[in-house]
Design an enzyme around this catalytic site. Structure first.
Site, PDB file in Angstrom:
ATOM      1  N   GLU A  76      -0.734   1.595  -5.205  1.00  0.00           N
ATOM      2  CA  GLU A  76      -0.245   2.973  -5.135  1.00  0.00           C
ATOM      3  C   GLU A  76      -1.338   3.991  -5.453  1.00  0.00           C
ATOM      4  OE1 GLU A  76       1.317   6.616  -6.737  1.00  0.00           O
ATOM      5  OE2 GLU A  76       0.420   5.030  -7.946  1.00  0.00           O
ATOM      6  N   TRP A  77      -2.547   3.509  -5.839  1.00  0.00           N
ATOM      7  CA  TRP A  77      -3.741   4.310  -6.112  1.00  0.00           C
ATOM      8  C   TRP A  77      -3.676   5.086  -7.429  1.00  0.00           C
ATOM      9  CZ3 TRP A  77      -2.798   7.206  -0.913  1.00  0.00           C
ATOM     10  CH2 TRP A  77      -2.757   6.279   0.129  1.00  0.00           C
ATOM     11  N   GLY A  78      -2.601   4.944  -8.193  1.00  0.00           N
ATOM     12  CA  GLY A  78      -2.515   5.628  -9.467  1.00  0.00           C
ATOM     13  C   GLY A  78      -2.071   7.070  -9.402  1.00  0.00           C
ATOM     14  N   ASP A  79      -1.745   7.556  -8.195  1.00  0.00           N
ATOM     15  CA  ASP A  79      -1.363   8.965  -8.053  1.00  0.00           C
ATOM     16  C   ASP A  79      -0.064   9.293  -8.773  1.00  0.00           C
ATOM     17  OD1 ASP A  79      -3.601   9.235  -6.536  1.00  0.00           O
ATOM     18  OD2 ASP A  79      -2.582   9.331  -4.603  1.00  0.00           O
ATOM     19  N   ASN A  80       0.833   8.322  -8.857  1.00  0.00           N
ATOM     20  CA  ASN A  80       2.139   8.531  -9.478  1.00  0.00           C
ATOM     21  C   ASN A  80       2.304   7.729 -10.768  1.00  0.00           C
ATOM     22  OD1 ASN A  80       3.847  10.219  -7.397  1.00  0.00           O
ATOM     23  ND2 ASN A  80       2.711   8.715  -6.185  1.00  0.00           N
ATOM     24  N   ASP A 104       0.814  -1.205   0.000  1.00  0.00           N
ATOM     25  CA  ASP A 104       0.000   0.000   0.000  1.00  0.00           C
ATOM     26  C   ASP A 104       0.860   1.272   0.000  1.00  0.00           C
ATOM     27  OD1 ASP A 104      -2.439   1.322  -0.051  1.00  0.00           O
ATOM     28  OD2 ASP A 104      -3.262   0.225   1.648  1.00  0.00           O
ATOM     29  N   ASP A 142      -9.786   3.735  -3.354  1.00  0.00           N
ATOM     30  CA  ASP A 142     -10.544   2.553  -2.950  1.00  0.00           C
ATOM     31  C   ASP A 142     -11.936   2.484  -3.575  1.00  0.00           C
ATOM     32  OD1 ASP A 142      -8.451   1.815  -1.438  1.00  0.00           O
ATOM     33  OD2 ASP A 142      -9.356   2.218   0.495  1.00  0.00           O
TER      34      ASP A 142
END
Length: 413
Positions: A191-195, A158, A213
């Site tokens: 990584e949630w796609g932020d980077n 995470d 999420d």
């Protein structure tokens, strides 16, 4: 993972020149070929959050086998946040919570393996996990050895409490650590796609999250009271990232998050959710309570025809072909030269489908594929009804309820 405190046979050919060069320049650190099709299994978070223990895991594994889900392809049992004690031991090692797991984590892993299943754990690239347990920052190689000694098969990693940390470097370090530890472990980059992990994740991990999420709703945004963040309905996640399907493929998947099938949506919405995850070649990681699973939920999760679409070895993510007045058409090419077409009703009213195949030419510009129904005829199989419903010489006519899908496989005649 909720932020309590705060995924053709060589898809690389479809990358842009600059992105492709970056991927080639970066040496692969992951274990390759561990996820040639999207991983399938179960994760504890969506239903149980940190309220987990060894009995829950054993019962879930037992049901996965007895219900036929394991035979349908569900392989991984993944424990999410909350499996460890709040502090490391005197030597800096992670400690499985002795109250939740009195028999020990090693014993639990062996139980899962004896069932013919695989086992996964969770941790975080930051100083602490999202729920406040010990993170891996500064302990990457030590934790990798810990996982290898436990003989786990999957690591979900995470991105909470990562202030000042470079995502690509952090995930590459953990990938190197897993490789050095010597035990092949599927590496899931949460990584949630932020980077933009799709730009650099292929040599690093086997799958990467592309969003925050998921939430059990069709098309909503759920704003959390604690912290400035939201969870998303499954259609919101599908629409969240544009033009990244060309980066997904065998052993490097765009991960649209865990499934919410069986978690309070309608049967129509559950069916649409499962269909779209199959169309998008997303990992199929169930997140419901198997012990309370209805017959309808089991039938959706174990639909072998839709699973075959998800697990197709070509591994090309589907795309939106058209959209008008709330009725969308999504298309996915298959390895045998056939196609899957999904009609999706995003509106709140029943829609009438009138699809004249001879007026359509489907082109997948990312992968240079095309079919013309004037020159090629296909037999049509309805994958939810599991029956033949004609061919593409005749206009397809049907009604489609709100938030529901009709999914057709086109088999070349």
């Amino acid at each position: 993972m909720k932020k309590i405190i705060c995924s053709f046979f060589m898809v690389a050919f479809s990358l842009s020149a600059s992105s492709q060069g970056n991927v080639i320049a970066q040496k692969s650190t992951k274990y390759n070929d561990l996820a040639l099709t999207p991983p399938m299994g179960w994760n504890s978070w969506n239903t149980f959050e940190t309220n987990i223990d060894e009995n829950l895991v054993k019962e879930t594994a037992d049901i996965m086998v007895a219900s036929g889900m394991a035979a349908a392809g569900y392989t991984y049992i993944v424990l999410d946040d909350g499996w460890m004690a709040k502090e490391r031991d005197a030597n800096g090692n992670l400690v499985p919570d002795p109250i939740k797991f009195p028999s020990g984590m090693k014993s639990l892993v062996e139980y899962i393996h004896a069932k013919g299943l695989k086992f996964g754990l969770y941790n975080c690239a930051g100083t602490h996990t999202c729920a406040g347990y010990p993170g891996t920052r500064g302990y990457e190689y030590q934790d990798a050895r810990f996982y290898a000694n436990l003989n786990i098969d999957f690591l979900k990693y995470d991105w909470c409490n990562t202030e000042g940390i470079n995502a690509k470097e952090a995930y590459t370090t953990m990938s190197n650590a897993l490789k050095t530890a010597g035990k092949p472990i599927v590496f899931s980059l949460c990584e949630w796609g932020d980077n933009q992990p799709w730009d650099w994740g292929k040599p690093v991990g086997n799958l990467w999250r592309i969003s925050g999420d998921i939430y059990p709703c069709f098309d909503c945004e759920f704003k959390h009271e604690q912290g400035n963040w939201s969870s998303w309905g499954f259609m919101k996640i599908i629409e969240m990232r544009k033009n990244i399907r060309k980066f997904s493929g065998p052993d490097h998947w765009n991960d649209f998050d865990m499934l919410e099938v069986g978690n309070s949506m309608t049967n129509n919405e559950d069916r649409a959710h499962f269909t779209m995850w199959s169309m998008m070649s997303s990992p199929l990681i169930a997140g419901n309570d198997f012990r309370k699973m209805s017959k309808e939920t089991l039938a959706i999760l174990s639909n072998k025809e839709l699973i075959a679409v998800n697990q197709d070895k070509l591994g090309i993510q589907g795309f939106k072909y058209s959209a008008k007045d709330g009725l969308e058409i999504w298309v996915k090419p298959l390895s045998d030269g056939n196609w899957v077409i999904t009609f999706l009703n995003r509106s709140d009213v029943t829609k009438n489908i009138y699809f004249d195949w001879k007026k359509e030419v489907i082109r997948d510009v990312d992968f240079n594929l095309e079919t013309n129904f004037n020159t090629t005829n296909y037999k049509i199989i309805d994958l939810w009804k599991n029956k033949e419903v004609g061919n593409t010489k005749k206009i397809f006519i049907s009604d489609l309820s709100s938030h529901d899908v009709i999914t057709l496989k086109l088999n070349k005649i």
